[in-house]
Write an enzyme that holds these catalytic residues in place. Sequence first.
Site, PDB file in Angstrom:
ATOM      1  N   LYS A 111     -13.928 -55.556 -10.430  1.00  0.00           N
ATOM      2  CA  LYS A 111     -13.792 -56.312  -9.309  1.00  0.00           C
ATOM      3  C   LYS A 111     -14.732 -57.917  -9.828  1.00  0.00           C
ATOM      4  O   LYS A 111     -13.761 -59.195  -9.499  1.00  0.00           O
ATOM      5  CB  LYS A 111     -14.803 -56.100  -8.085  1.00  0.00           C
ATOM      6  CG  LYS A 111     -14.072 -55.018  -6.808  1.00  0.00           C
ATOM      7  CD  LYS A 111     -14.475 -54.947  -6.244  1.00  0.00           C
ATOM      8  CE  LYS A 111     -14.711 -53.345  -5.363  1.00  0.00           C
ATOM      9  NZ  LYS A 111     -15.237 -53.466  -4.069  1.00  0.00           N
ATOM     10  N   LYS A 203      -6.364 -45.338 -11.361  1.00  0.00           N
ATOM     11  CA  LYS A 203      -6.738 -44.794  -9.971  1.00  0.00           C
ATOM     12  C   LYS A 203      -6.139 -45.129  -9.487  1.00  0.00           C
ATOM     13  O   LYS A 203      -5.746 -46.607  -9.078  1.00  0.00           O
ATOM     14  CB  LYS A 203      -8.374 -45.361  -9.894  1.00  0.00           C
ATOM     15  CG  LYS A 203      -9.354 -44.740  -8.805  1.00  0.00           C
ATOM     16  CD  LYS A 203     -10.401 -45.415  -8.501  1.00  0.00           C
ATOM     17  CE  LYS A 203     -10.525 -46.618  -8.262  1.00  0.00           C
ATOM     18  NZ  LYS A 203     -12.043 -47.244  -8.420  1.00  0.00           N
ATOM     19  N   LYS A 206      -6.033 -49.440  -3.667  1.00  0.00           N
ATOM     20  CA  LYS A 206      -5.462 -50.486  -2.838  1.00  0.00           C
ATOM     21  C   LYS A 206      -5.016 -51.482  -2.985  1.00  0.00           C
ATOM     22  O   LYS A 206      -4.441 -52.539  -2.951  1.00  0.00           O
ATOM     23  CB  LYS A 206      -6.852 -50.632  -1.658  1.00  0.00           C
ATOM     24  CG  LYS A 206      -8.138 -51.826  -1.860  1.00  0.00           C
ATOM     25  CD  LYS A 206      -9.076 -51.312  -1.017  1.00  0.00           C
ATOM     26  CE  LYS A 206     -10.881 -51.598  -1.904  1.00  0.00           C
ATOM     27  NZ  LYS A 206     -11.454 -51.389  -1.131  1.00  0.00           N
TER      28      LYS A 206
HETATM   29  P1  TYM Z   1     -13.927 -47.780  -0.593  1.00  0.00           P
HETATM   30  O1  TYM Z   1     -13.992 -47.715   0.931  1.00  0.00           O
HETATM   31  O2  TYM Z   1     -13.468 -47.789  -1.777  1.00  0.00           O
HETATM   32  O3  TYM Z   1     -13.543 -45.977  -1.001  1.00  0.00           O
HETATM   33  C1  TYM Z   1     -13.972 -45.328   0.609  1.00  0.00           C
HETATM   34  C2  TYM Z   1     -13.137 -43.090  -0.129  1.00  0.00           C
HETATM   35  O4  TYM Z   1     -12.823 -43.339  -0.648  1.00  0.00           O
HETATM   36  C3  TYM Z   1     -12.595 -43.054  -1.946  1.00  0.00           C
HETATM   37  N1  TYM Z   1     -11.456 -43.013  -3.488  1.00  0.00           N
HETATM   38  C4  TYM Z   1     -10.935 -42.325  -3.822  1.00  0.00           C
HETATM   39  N2  TYM Z   1     -11.081 -40.379  -4.446  1.00  0.00           N
HETATM   40  C5  TYM Z   1     -10.247 -39.934  -5.406  1.00  0.00           C
HETATM   41  N3  TYM Z   1      -9.017 -40.790  -6.036  1.00  0.00           N
HETATM   42  C6  TYM Z   1      -9.532 -42.201  -5.759  1.00  0.00           C
HETATM   43  N4  TYM Z   1      -8.728 -42.906  -6.113  1.00  0.00           N
HETATM   44  C7  TYM Z   1      -9.824 -42.599  -4.386  1.00  0.00           C
HETATM   45  N5  TYM Z   1     -10.265 -44.186  -3.933  1.00  0.00           N
HETATM   46  C8  TYM Z   1     -11.481 -44.264  -3.430  1.00  0.00           C
HETATM   47  C9  TYM Z   1     -13.963 -43.174  -2.835  1.00  0.00           C
HETATM   48  O5  TYM Z   1     -15.404 -42.537  -3.724  1.00  0.00           O
HETATM   49  C10 TYM Z   1     -14.976 -43.407  -1.445  1.00  0.00           C
HETATM   50  O6  TYM Z   1     -15.659 -42.122  -1.167  1.00  0.00           O
HETATM   51  N6  TYM Z   1     -18.801 -48.377  -1.193  1.00  0.00           N
HETATM   52  C11 TYM Z   1     -17.575 -47.409  -1.228  1.00  0.00           C
HETATM   53  C12 TYM Z   1     -18.418 -47.285   0.693  1.00  0.00           C
HETATM   54  C13 TYM Z   1     -20.016 -47.052   0.842  1.00  0.00           C
HETATM   55  C14 TYM Z   1     -20.705 -45.781   0.840  1.00  0.00           C
HETATM   56  C15 TYM Z   1     -21.864 -46.004   1.609  1.00  0.00           C
HETATM   57  C16 TYM Z   1     -19.834 -45.003   0.389  1.00  0.00           C
HETATM   58  C17 TYM Z   1     -20.459 -48.105   1.437  1.00  0.00           C
HETATM   59  N7  TYM Z   1     -22.187 -47.542   1.243  1.00  0.00           N
HETATM   60  C18 TYM Z   1     -22.524 -45.811   1.401  1.00  0.00           C
HETATM   61  C19 TYM Z   1     -21.127 -43.927   0.611  1.00  0.00           C
HETATM   62  C20 TYM Z   1     -22.241 -44.303   1.059  1.00  0.00           C
HETATM   63  C21 TYM Z   1     -16.447 -47.812  -1.213  1.00  0.00           C
HETATM   64  O7  TYM Z   1     -15.800 -48.559  -1.433  1.00  0.00           O
HETATM   65  O8  TYM Z   1     -15.688 -46.899  -0.781  1.00  0.00           O
END
Ligand code: TYM
Length: 342
Positions: A111, A203, A206
């Site tokens: 990032k 991957k 977004k």
């Molecule tokens: P975020 O918002 O980027 O993504 C949300 C969830 O989607 C999953 N994900 C994917 N899974 C499979 N294939 C993909 N291409 C893909 N892109 C995204 C992510 O693994 C995630 O589960 N840091 C986290 C948010 C967060 C969080 C937490 C998660 C904040 N606090 C505590 C668990 C526990 C994030 O940025 O997710």
Amino acid sequence: PHRVFSGMQPTHSLHLGNYLGAMVNWVKMQETHDCIYCVVDLHAITLWQDPKELRSNIRELTAAYIAGGVDPERSIIFNQSAVAAHAELAWVFNCVARMGWLNRMTQFKEKAGKDRENVSTGLFVYPNLMAADILVYRATHVPVGEDQKQHLELARNIAQKFNNDFAESIAAHGFAEEFFPLPEPFITGPATRVMSLRDGTKKMSKSDPSDYSRINMTDDADAIAQKVRKARTDPEPLPSELEGLKERAGAENLVGIYAALAGTSKEAVLAEYGGQGFAAFKPALADLAVARLAPIADEMRRLLADPAEIDALLARGADRARAIADPIMDEVKDVVGLLRPH
Ligand code: TYM
């Protein structure tokens, strides 16, 4: 009972990776666990967000959780900033985690890119806040996609170091030796890492500039059909065994997506489609995606027509979350020696 915590950032509309990699498991785990699902708005602002858009993205993601099958009665749904204990515990963890641990985080490196001097300090300590999200509820199970695995390992290290650093004080207060449980990542199913439709080695994300790389939860039937049709694959027919997908990233990705949408395994999909070409498989996949996603998008639109109801629901969720987090935060303060005058 085991407690589940997970969250998503309200920075964008959901894509198929978020849904299949995480949310499908969230919905399932409601059957067996106490679940807390958070809209992590504090994480979102580690990169600048337009305030108006952020507010509407928080409501939109809340609607997506519910439309996707999270039951706001059974599970707790709220936005992170409404429960102050997240930020409070994150500060304590900023003082527990080591620079060296955070320096190793691959997502920060991705990032921040080349502009390391110019990203927010919040982006660097992002994983500490994530550990706080989970541990402020003493959650043990964290359903996420593959890309969050390293952050979960960091959360375990923080929990362990806190338990060690304050072992004496924890004992003196009569708390369990394992003050914070070590949270387990729950990364499972045929779509833990959904790949870009344009490049099966990247991957689905977004931030990919090409909208053809991803299927958004709110895409209409035409958009979905077109994106699947244009998905990069190869000219060979599908194999009938998993082995035959090796070195065929684009094909493997579509098979995984199909399996996750159908609630089955890649093996089962190959048993059905083995020997057939993409001219047959892609339209079947597009039909399945539309059948699964269209009702979710419709329900989202229905919910978003009444933003006051969404806000009320988030307020109720935050009350329920505070009732769990605040007493744990009080224990943390006592253990650390942060006086709570009363
Ligand atoms: P975020 O918002 O980027 O993504 C949300 C969830 O989607 C999953 N994900 C994917 N899974 C499979 N294939 C993909 N291409 C893909 N892109 C995204 C992510 O693994 C995630 O589960 N840091 C986290 C948010 C967060 C969080 C937490 C998660 C904040 N606090 C505590 C668990 C526990 C994030 O940025 O997710």
